[in-house]
Enzyme design. Structure first.
Site: not given
Ligand code: UDP
Length: 313
Positions: A146, A35
């Site tokens: 997450y 990312t």
């Protein structure tokens, strides 16, 4: 001084690399670029005091320079869209990745700063969120990859301190925005600005009554550096870093449309599962321990971010 920044080619990590390079520190940036991007660190690549290693910290490390003084662990997808796309990578980097970095910190006797998140509070039942609140997290919903990986990262970091006496600090980072947010990363600020500048509908999820508190990236980086700078004084601190101004998502949409001088309409789309209804940090601990609070107002930060999205500076 040697500083290792895992996730250093990411949004926040790249600013932290710049900060320490500017201070004259030797900076080692690790990133697997799932990312993050080279583009974020392009201005640093030719600097003598900057080393970039494209590597996945969830795997065993390549050979690294010795005598590292500080390790920052910012390695993880952090936008909901990204961690939905990379669920297993997100779990691994928070668990195996954090453990690998903690082992390195133990060998090097380095101060370890974990980038944790406001997500560990889940959909909070206490407001604003103070560090002693334990959170309200769905352990197996879509966001759990997450939330739970960061909760594990906190647990293993604290365990290394208890078992090995490692010096640590845990920062809980609230929503952060600024230039270098990927236009397609799916987060609210990048979506709204991209949509408003393109004149396409601005997508508010749910009725827009949910709140967030948005911190400009330079403020956040100052807070992280202050945390490491107080390494001797703050060992074992857990601290919220974020802006305490709370805003509804609908109000944010209107503000972005106004600042972009856009004619975009607002459209309402379904609220993602487990989307927290309210989020705002109590930053009294950061003020007291770090003498830190955000300086950049939402309007100023949004203007700078919009200008970057427009291709300005
Ligand atoms: N959101 C929205 N429209 C978008 C993107 C996000 O209304 O195009 C909302 C999202 O549902 C959440 C808030 O904005 O309530 C912040 O979302 P983001 O993905 O930036 O981060 P989060 O705080 O949820 O991790």
């Amino acid at each position: 001084m040697k500083v290792l920044i895992a996730g250093g080619a990411g949004f926040i990590g790249s600013y932290l690399c710049e900060h320490y390079c500017g201070e004259g520190a030797e900076v080692i940036c690790l990133d697997n670029l799932i990312t993050g991007s080279r583009e974020n660190i392009v201005s640093l690549l030719n600097r003598k005091n900057f080393t970039f290693l494209e590597t996945n910290v969830s795997q065993p490390f390549p050979k690294l320079p010795k005598e590292i003084n500080f390790i920052f662990n910012l390695a993880s997808p952090a936008s909901p869209v990204d961690y939905y796309r990379y669920p297993l990578e997100t779990l691994r980097v928070g668990s195996a990745g954090t453990e690998n970095l903690l082992e390195l910190a133990r060998k090097e006797d380095a101060f370890f700063v974990l980038a944790s998140t406001s997500e560990i509070y889940g959909d909070p039942k206490v407001h604003p969120q103070k560090e002693d609140y334990w959170g309200n997290v769905n352990p197996n919903g879509p966001r759990s990859v997450y939330d739970e990986s960061k909760r594990y990262a906190e647990a293993v970091t604290a365990a290394y301190r208890r078992k090995y006496g490692l010096k640590i600090a845990i920062s809980r980072i609230f929503n952060t925005y600024g230039p270098r947010l990927r236009p397609a990363d799916g987060r609210v600020v990048s979506n709204f600005i991209s949509q408003a500048l393109a004149g396409t509908p601005v997508t508010v999820y749910g009725d827009g009554s949910q709140t967030r508190s948005l911190c400009y990236v330079s403020d956040l980086v100052t807070g992280l550096a202050r945390l490491a700078g107080k390494a001797n004084a703050v060992d074992n601190v857990v601290v919220n870093l974020g802006n305490a101004r709370e805003i509804t998502i609908l109000e944010l949409a209107k503000t972005v449309i106004f600042l972009c001088r856009s004619r975009s309409e607002i459209v309402f789309q379904p609220l993602p599962e487990d989307d927290p209804a309210r989020r705002c940090p109590d930053i009294s601990q950061a003020k007291a321990v770090l003498d830190w609070e955000p300086m950049v107002s939402l309007e100023e930060g949004l203007r700078k971010t919009i200008s970057w999205f427009e291709g300005g500076k």
